[in-house]
Design an enzyme around this catalytic site. Structure first.
Site, mmCIF file in Angstrom:
data_model
loop_
_atom_site.group_PDB
_atom_site.id
_atom_site.type_symbol
_atom_site.label_atom_id
_atom_site.label_comp_id
_atom_site.label_asym_id
_atom_site.label_seq_id
_atom_site.Cartn_x
_atom_site.Cartn_y
_atom_site.Cartn_z
ATOM 1 C CE LYS A 73 -3.959 2.001 2.456
ATOM 2 N NZ LYS A 73 -4.939 1.812 3.560
ATOM 3 C CB SER A 148 -7.572 4.406 2.724
ATOM 4 O OG SER A 148 -6.955 3.575 3.711
ATOM 5 C CB SER A 172 -8.935 1.857 5.394
ATOM 6 O OG SER A 172 -9.350 3.186 5.578
#
Length: 463
Positions: A73, A148, A172
């Site tokens: 990520k 996210s 997220s």
């Protein structure tokens, strides 16, 4: 064996250990796949191929995910690789060090293909940064992948990697898992180290797993979990491995359920209610006791969470001179956070811990708790984002995801499971949470659920 991307992460690793495929062949295969879902911000094909070469031949100590490609990520530090934090203000940022998540993935013999897409500083629950195209669900490429960890979820759901780490401070991991038809596992507080930054002082956020199957998610949690010297707190280690927990019989569990939003003004789509009801019936059919309960967290928790969230956003400052590159939502939240005094923030932290304690006490008689993951199926790209009115943007996000942040407040492990699809083919997740540090029980249960109602054979268009 079929196409390599048809294999689960554990199947890929077994094929590597048997010598049926090399890590380089796996990496090369994935590098030919086309990313039309906004999964990656930065790709690193040369680094990935070089790393794969280093992993061959397979050593005797190779773990369950050795040789498996993944993505990191874009919030996680990666030494020598551009890390933007989803922000134009950091578009050319290259860290000197890797963080604990990145190092754990590397130590497991996995290969990163690049940095997965994320919104600015991981704050919104949609992934529409200014440094990359929006992340979309491959089930309908006009609709959001959530956030996210939207890039990680889009990558797994589209067959660009088999499994990927994400992070979750208010949902997220679970939000994009629901939008993309995946397993999204947020572990308990303290399960995964925040080394070396330790900047998340609220205890809301943690890294976790995004996968197509429960066992892949468990195997990745085994990779990520564990304390490092200097950790301020940590969860007790599991009895064995999290992967092994998937083979256990969970026994007859007491399941609490509620569907009313923790946030008062959220309207729940009938499809999400149906998914929740069907999951309840499935649990009953498996021998579990399901009971309706009142919402275990008061509305006051919302304002307390928002205060802490705003302060966290304010801590994610732009480099000097690049403040105007920040998105309107980030600037608005940062202004809210900077307006909070030190004593006010300390009071909010104390209040949040008391709210968590009260909620955990109410839920203590139950083994797990069941809610929907989201209030509606995945929305069109841009449906939540409102640069002209950041307050409206934030309000729309709360209405979209009115349950997930509760389990960040309590620190409980929680998972979104892809147990329902709408008539037009959109995935709808349901969420199960367990007592703190009881991931093994949660994994035993959801592995049982996966056997009873398997989903991994579903494939989106373009697979």
């Amino acid at each position: 064996m079929g196409e390599l991307h048809d294999l689960t992460a554990l199947e890929q690793a077994r094929a590597v250990r048997r010598g049926e495929v090399s890590p380089r062949e796996l990496v090369s295969h994935y590098l030919t796949r086309v990313d039309d879902v906004g999964a990656f911000v930065t790709t690193t094909p040369e680094l990935a191929l070089a790393r794969a070469e280093e992993l061959w031949p397979v050593p005797d100590h190779a773990g369950p995910l050795y040789g498996v490609p993944t993505g990191i990520k874009d919030l996680n530090l990666t030494a020598g690789v551009r890390t933007t934090f989803g922000s134009a203000a950091y578009a050319d940022h290259v860290p000197d060090i890797s963080d604990g998540v990145t190092l754990s993935v590397e130590a497991a013999g996995m290969v990163s293909l690049g940095k997965t897409n994320t919104p600015e500083f991981g704050s919104p629950c949609y992934t529409e940064p200014d440094v990359a195209p929006p992340a979309v669900t491959p089930w309908d490429r006009t609709r959001m992948a959530g956030g996210s960890s939207g890039g990680a979820a889009a990558a797994v759901a589209a067959g660009l990697v088999a499994v990927a780490p994400g992070s979750d401070g208010g949902g997220s991991i679970r939000i994009p898992a629901s939008c993309c038809g995946l397993v999204g596992l947020k572990p308990t507080r303290g399960r995964v180290s925040g080394w070396p930054m330790y900047g998340e002082v609220t205890g809301l956020a943690t890294a976790g797993s995004i996968a197509r199957t429960v066992r892949d998610a468990a195997a990745l949690l085994d990779v990520l979990a564990g304390r490092r010297p200097g950790d301020p707190a940590w969860a007790p280690p599991p009895e064995a491995t999290f992967l092994a927990a998937c083979e256990r019989d969970p026994g007859r569990l007491r399941v609490a359920r509620f569907v009313e939003p923790v946030i008062a003004d959220a309207t729940v789509d009938p499809e999400c209610v149906r998914a929740w009801d069907d999951a309840s019936a499935l649990l009953v059919s498996l021998g579990h006791q399901v009971e309706d309960i009142a919402v275990p967290m008061p509305r006051a928790a919302v304002a307390t969470f928002e205060t802490c969230w705003a302060v966290l956003t304010a801590l994610s400052a732009a480099p000097p001179g690049r403040e105007t590159s920040l998105r309107p939502l980030t600037r608005w939240l940062s202004e809210q956070g900077r307006a909070v005094s030190g004593p006010e923030f300390a009071l909010a932290l104390g209040a949040m811990r008391r709210l968590a304690a009260d909620c955990l006490t109410l839920l203590a008689p139950y083994d797990v708790v069941l809610t929907p993951t989201l209030a509606v199926p995945p929305l069109p790209v841009g449906a939540l984002r409102d640069d002209d009115d950041p307050a409206a943007d934030f309000a729309a996000q709360k209405a979209f995801t009115p349950w997930t942040s509760a389990w960040n407040v309590t620190g409980m492990p929680a998972v979104s499971l892809p147990l329902h699809w709408t008539a037009d083919g959109l995935p709808v997740g349901v969420m199960l949470a367990a007592r703190p540090a009881e991931e093994e029980l949660l994994l035993a249960l959801i592995a049982q659920v996966e056997v009873a109602a398997p989903w991994s054979a579903r494939r989106p268009g373009g697979w």
